[in-house]
Enzyme design. Structure first.
Site, short mmCIF file in Angstrom:
data_model
loop_
_atom_site.label_atom_id
_atom_site.label_comp_id
_atom_site.label_asym_id
_atom_site.label_seq_id
_atom_site.Cartn_x
_atom_site.Cartn_y
_atom_site.Cartn_z
N GLY A 44 -7.93 -26.33 -51.83
CA GLY A 44 -7.60 -27.76 -51.88
C GLY A 44 -7.38 -28.31 -50.47
O GLY A 44 -7.38 -27.55 -49.49
N LEU A 46 -4.71 -29.62 -48.91
CA LEU A 46 -3.52 -29.14 -48.20
C LEU A 46 -3.65 -27.64 -47.93
O LEU A 46 -3.36 -27.17 -46.82
CB LEU A 46 -2.26 -29.43 -49.02
N ASP A 67 -6.17 -18.00 -61.56
CA ASP A 67 -6.10 -19.23 -62.35
C ASP A 67 -4.70 -19.34 -62.94
O ASP A 67 -4.28 -18.51 -63.74
CB ASP A 67 -7.17 -19.21 -63.45
N ALA A 91 -2.69 -27.66 -58.17
CA ALA A 91 -2.08 -28.67 -59.05
C ALA A 91 -3.16 -29.36 -59.86
O ALA A 91 -4.34 -29.36 -59.48
CB ALA A 91 -1.33 -29.72 -58.22
N THR A 132 5.53 -34.58 -55.58
CA THR A 132 4.94 -35.88 -55.24
C THR A 132 5.95 -37.02 -55.23
O THR A 132 6.98 -36.96 -55.91
CB THR A 132 3.84 -36.19 -56.28
N ASP A 133 5.61 -38.09 -54.49
CA ASP A 133 6.41 -39.32 -54.54
C ASP A 133 6.34 -39.97 -55.92
O ASP A 133 7.18 -40.81 -56.24
CB ASP A 133 5.91 -40.31 -53.47
N TYR A 158 1.47 -37.77 -65.07
CA TYR A 158 1.32 -36.91 -63.89
C TYR A 158 2.67 -36.72 -63.20
O TYR A 158 3.09 -35.59 -62.90
CB TYR A 158 0.30 -37.51 -62.92
N LYS A 162 4.81 -33.23 -62.78
CA LYS A 162 5.20 -32.67 -61.48
C LYS A 162 6.73 -32.53 -61.38
O LYS A 162 7.23 -31.56 -60.82
CB LYS A 162 4.68 -33.55 -60.34
#
Ligand SMILES: NC(=O)c1ccc[n+]([C@@H]2O[C@H](COP(=O)([O-])OP(=O)(O)OC[C@H]3O[C@@H](n4cnc5c(N)ncnc54)[C@H](OP(=O)(O)O)[C@@H]3O)[C@@H](O)[C@H]2O)c1
Length: 321
Positions: A44, A46, A67, A91, A132-133, A158, A162
């Site tokens: 990914g 990041l 996985d 993610a 995440t924000d 989502y 998270k």
């Protein structure tokens, strides 16, 4: 699976070297014993910028190797690799699609994270996990950056998946870093979304398409290289817990697009749109700026402001990686 080794660097925290620094280097500075990192979701955007910066031996695993949604996580594989630190960059990131397939989002972002956290606890390793924000947004009138201790309130499936993942990590693995970040863009692009925001804007402008970008969602778009550098410093401490890590400052997505075109010298047919007109399946926060308070309290410098970050990204994107 990719394995590589990078030279160790040890930042000083409040004037004190991390104890691991002494164990890792002898008087001549030669590295005696390298820390082993296993990175999940390493392909990914990041993951790709983090792996080459980690100070030690890095085992970079993609979805094909590991996985997360397998009912029985490949515990034997992880035990054999014997990492000191596991970093989960994997993610389910399809924010709009998650509204119609919540089970898929929760499977990767929450239930798989629980299994991973239990595994890391049993193996005695540290788990570094990203959030995440979008765990914020419910308090619509908020205009102050969120600190780590502010109560979350997600607006989307989502965000909720998270947030659940955060709690899974915090509940099951005592040696944890849960790192919330925001609006990531990196050279490899976000696979699931087919590139990153910067590249999408530049491509659409080149194609001469009219661009309508939301002006009523304010956050801090963040460059994966800057976030990765900060993560490397943070996880070499033993100050476990929740952190916010983004570039500094804040802007709307429309302001971000304006800056991209100004820096790239690109003419674009850019206008604003309101989120309500845009008609996305998922609701997004109108303000989700994160204060990197706990990171800075450890004595680390602020990350660069978002304007400098995107300038650096544009300068670096054509260099060989
Ligand atoms: N992107 C953002 O703007 C943003 C903002 C805030 C927080 N974050 C968080 O930051 C972290 C990194 O995001 P990113 O932008 O680097 O994401 P990304 O580019 O979408 O990478 C996610 C990686 O996870 C892998 N993956 C997905 N499902 C998997 C599974 N079941 N098992 C193993 N691997 C799986 C993907 O593999 P495939 O390519 O095979 O699907 C992909 O390589 C995530 O936790 C994300 O929620 C991201």
């Amino acid at each position: 699976m990719e394995t590589f080794t990078v030279a160790a660097t040890f930042p000083q925290i409040k004037g004190q070297p991390h104890p691991a620094a002494n164990k890792m280097e002898d008087m001549s500075g030669a590295v005696q014993k390298r820390k082993k990192f296993v990175v999940l979701g390493s392909a990914g955007q990041l993951g790709r910028d983090l792996c080459p910066r980690l100070p030690g031996e890095v085992v970079a695993l993609t979805r094909a190797d590991f996985d997360l949604t397998q009912r029985e996580p490949p515990g034997e594989m992880l035990a054999k690799l014997a990492p000191v630190v596991v970093i989960n960059c994997a993610a389910y990131n399809y924010v709009d699609r998650a509204e119609s397939e919540p089970a898929a989002a929760f499977e990767v972002n929450a239930w798989a994270v629980k299994r991973l956290a239990v595994l890391c606890r049993d193996l005695g390793c540290t788990l570094v996990h990203f959030s995440t924000d979008y765990v914020f947004g419910l308090d619509a009138g908020r205009r102050e950056p969120y600190g780590e201790a502010d109560p979350p309130g997600p607006l989307s499936v989502y965000g909720l998946s998270k947030l659940s993942g955060e709690f899974m990590v915090r509940t099951h693995c005592p040696r944890n870093f849960v790192i919330r970040t925001c609006g990531l863009y990196g050279a490899s692009g976000n696979g699931g979304k087919g590139g990153n925001f910067v590249e999408t804007m530049l491509r659409l402008a080149r194609e001469g398409k009219p661009l309508r970008v939301v002006a009523d969602q304010v956050c801090t778009p963040s460059y994966t290289v800057h976030v990765a550098e900060a993560v490397v410093k943070l996880i070499q401490t033993d100050h476990f817990g929740m952190y916010h890590l983004t570039n500094a400052g804040s802007c709307s997505w429309h302001e971000f697009a304006q800056k991209i075109f100004a820096l790239a010298g690109t003419n674009a047919n850019l206008t604003t749109i309101r989120s309500a007109e845009y008609g996305s399946a998922a609701r997004r926060p109108s303000f989700s700026v994160l204060a990197n308070a706990r990171y800075e309290a450890l004595g680390f410098a602020k990350l660069p402001v978002w304007q400098d970050a995107v300038e650096t990204y544009l300068r670096n994107r054509d260099k060989p990686r």
